[in-house]
Scaffold this motif. Sequence first.
Motif, short mmCIF file in Angstrom:
data_model
loop_
_atom_site.label_atom_id
_atom_site.label_comp_id
_atom_site.label_asym_id
_atom_site.label_seq_id
_atom_site.Cartn_x
_atom_site.Cartn_y
_atom_site.Cartn_z
N LYS A 155 48.98 52.40 40.71
CA LYS A 155 49.53 52.06 42.03
C LYS A 155 48.75 51.06 42.64
CE LYS A 155 51.79 56.45 42.67
NZ LYS A 155 51.41 57.35 41.51
N GLY A 156 49.28 50.13 43.54
CA GLY A 156 48.72 49.21 44.22
C GLY A 156 48.07 48.00 43.11
N GLN A 157 49.04 47.81 42.10
CA GLN A 157 48.43 46.83 41.08
C GLN A 157 49.77 46.01 40.93
OE1 GLN A 157 46.66 48.11 37.81
NE2 GLN A 157 45.35 49.43 38.69
N LYS A 158 49.56 44.65 40.77
CA LYS A 158 50.60 43.77 40.52
C LYS A 158 50.05 42.43 39.58
CE LYS A 158 53.89 40.94 43.30
NZ LYS A 158 53.90 40.47 44.56
N LYS A 159 50.74 42.24 38.39
CA LYS A 159 50.31 41.10 37.72
C LYS A 159 50.85 39.65 38.42
CE LYS A 159 50.89 40.53 32.83
NZ LYS A 159 51.60 40.91 31.75
N ILE A 160 50.08 38.83 38.70
CA ILE A 160 50.29 37.36 39.23
C ILE A 160 49.72 36.30 38.60
CG2 ILE A 160 50.24 38.93 41.59
CD1 ILE A 160 47.74 36.83 42.06
N SER A 161 50.49 35.17 38.78
CA SER A 161 50.05 33.95 38.15
C SER A 161 50.15 32.74 39.10
CB SER A 161 50.66 33.95 36.73
OG SER A 161 52.08 33.87 36.95
N LYS A 162 50.48 32.99 40.16
CA LYS A 162 50.85 31.63 41.20
C LYS A 162 49.87 32.27 42.29
CE LYS A 162 55.63 31.25 40.33
NZ LYS A 162 56.28 32.58 40.62
N LYS A 163 49.50 31.21 42.85
CA LYS A 163 48.64 31.21 44.06
C LYS A 163 49.51 31.90 45.21
CE LYS A 163 46.77 27.78 47.46
NZ LYS A 163 45.99 26.59 47.02
N GLU A 164 50.77 31.51 45.42
CA GLU A 164 51.61 32.07 46.62
C GLU A 164 51.75 33.87 46.46
OE1 GLU A 164 53.15 29.58 44.42
OE2 GLU A 164 52.06 28.32 45.47
N GLU A 165 51.45 34.38 45.42
CA GLU A 165 51.59 35.65 45.42
C GLU A 165 50.39 36.54 45.66
OE1 GLU A 165 54.04 36.61 41.21
OE2 GLU A 165 52.37 35.16 40.96
N ILE A 166 49.17 35.68 46.10
CA ILE A 166 47.73 36.19 46.34
C ILE A 166 47.92 37.16 47.63
CG2 ILE A 166 45.39 36.11 46.67
CD1 ILE A 166 45.56 33.61 44.87
N GLU A 167 47.30 38.39 47.80
CA GLU A 167 47.44 38.93 49.18
C GLU A 167 46.03 39.20 49.36
OE1 GLU A 167 49.95 42.61 48.53
OE2 GLU A 167 51.39 41.37 47.58
N SER A 168 46.03 39.30 50.82
CA SER A 168 44.59 39.45 51.41
C SER A 168 44.06 40.89 51.10
CB SER A 168 44.33 39.20 52.59
OG SER A 168 45.20 40.04 53.22
N GLN A 169 42.77 41.08 51.26
CA GLN A 169 41.99 42.42 50.97
C GLN A 169 42.48 43.05 49.32
OE1 GLN A 169 39.88 43.65 52.86
NE2 GLN A 169 40.28 41.91 54.02
N THR A 170 42.25 42.20 48.58
CA THR A 170 42.54 42.56 47.13
C THR A 170 41.40 42.19 46.09
OG1 THR A 170 43.68 40.68 46.58
CG2 THR A 170 44.94 42.52 47.32
N ILE A 171 41.49 42.53 45.07
CA ILE A 171 40.64 42.19 43.85
C ILE A 171 41.54 41.58 42.91
CG2 ILE A 171 40.25 44.24 42.66
CD1 ILE A 171 37.42 43.25 42.23
N LEU A 172 41.25 40.25 42.11
CA LEU A 172 42.18 39.62 41.34
C LEU A 172 41.23 40.05 40.04
CD1 LEU A 172 43.28 36.12 43.00
CD2 LEU A 172 44.25 38.72 43.13
N GLU A 173 41.74 40.54 39.22
CA GLU A 173 41.12 40.78 37.83
C GLU A 173 41.56 40.20 36.81
OE1 GLU A 173 39.91 45.46 38.66
OE2 GLU A 173 40.65 44.84 36.71
N GLU A 174 40.92 39.23 36.00
CA GLU A 174 41.35 38.70 34.82
C GLU A 174 42.26 39.47 34.01
OE1 GLU A 174 39.41 36.45 31.08
OE2 GLU A 174 38.14 37.11 32.35
N PHE A 175 43.43 39.33 33.56
CA PHE A 175 44.31 40.17 32.73
C PHE A 175 43.72 40.01 31.26
CE2 PHE A 175 47.92 41.67 30.72
CZ PHE A 175 48.34 42.92 31.25
N ILE A 176 43.36 41.12 30.80
CA ILE A 176 42.76 41.04 29.54
C ILE A 176 43.64 41.87 28.43
CG2 ILE A 176 40.16 40.48 30.15
CD1 ILE A 176 39.66 43.54 29.77
N SER A 177 43.48 41.46 27.25
CA SER A 177 44.01 42.24 26.33
C SER A 177 43.14 43.36 25.87
CB SER A 177 44.33 41.31 25.01
OG SER A 177 42.94 41.07 24.37
N LEU A 178 44.05 44.66 25.65
CA LEU A 178 43.21 45.83 25.44
C LEU A 178 43.39 46.26 24.07
CD1 LEU A 178 44.31 47.64 28.86
CD2 LEU A 178 42.37 46.30 28.31
#
Length: 347
Positions: A151-174
């Motif tokens: 919950k509270g997670q979203k995959k993003i790749s564009k600058k416009e999608e960035i929201e404040s008070q978040t952490i952007l984690e590199e999306f890695i292959s698991l």
Amino acid sequence: MIKTILPGQTIGIIGGGQLGRMLAMSAKEMGYKIAILDPSPDCCARIFSDKFIEANFDDYNKIEELCKISNVITFEFENIDADSLAELEKKYNFVQSSDVLRTTQHRYYEKEFARKLDIPTVNYIHVEDNTDIDINQTYLMKTLRFGYDGKGQKKISKKEEIESQTILEEFISLDKEISVVASKDKYEVQIIAVVENEHRNNILFRSKVPTTATSNQEKLAIEYTKRILENIEYYGVLTVEFFISNGEVVFNEIAPRVHNSGHITMQSATKSQFRAHIEAICGLRVGKIENRETTLYNILGQDEDYFKDLITKKQGYLHLYEKEPRLNRKIGHINFYGNVILGGNDE
Ligand code: AMP
């Protein structure tokens, strides 16, 4: 020095959900008295409490009321106000320090903490108020606080999608995900289980002991978990989630409590995570724990009938929490000895 709390004395638990319920059940088996605080009078742990306080988790006075009647106080979830806890721990017996809560409630503080201990994390960007950040890869944007089960997670790749008070984690292959469920008592750190976890729709679907990680990967995950526990003021069970990505062991997050993946220890381990937590917070000795091969499936509201029917045919260890069976709500789990693939060869 941690106090010794013996059976007959009272353990206070903040939170009356399934984790509180299974902690209370374990403590009751040992002869402890239980006091629980929860906003819901119908919460599933209540039936195992000697004293129940109906109150919100931000109701300082009611939490203090719980503290007054408890010889030691613990919690089933980490989102309690850390400032209030810092005040209360001056007067009452909390053995899981508010500093640990403060760190683990906040994804950025938590990752910084891991890095300081030389534990590898994914690359990340801490977004405060300014969202004007150029990005050129895919990130998983997560809220800084209160995220669970994706919950509270979203995959993003564009600058416009960035929201404040978040952490952007590199999306890695698991390659896989594992968790280390460990305890710290006044003597030592013990590993209760190393568990492999499979999620579906971001909710834990299946867990397995032993894992399919290499012994070197397990060794590293255990070493990192011990390093975390040795560097915090804390007694009790704590779980660390790791990713295995391209063969590397990468820290994901810390749960300063018993953990869903650790429910497998009710059958796999010579001592469950719940019993170990109660012992550790009461100043008793947890001791060495061994595991045998076990598979856990979580039971969601919509799965109740399937699992009730299954146990009429197949040997398993069903644990239902007496919760209203709503869609995607965790209402129980079932453990099987061995490697059991449901819907496949074992049914
Ligand atoms: P979390 O709430 O952070 O544990 O994330 C929930 C699930 O999302 C994890 O168990 C992973 O399956 C997936 N996930 C989280 N972070 C990442 C990431 N940085 N890259 C890829 N998958 C992730």
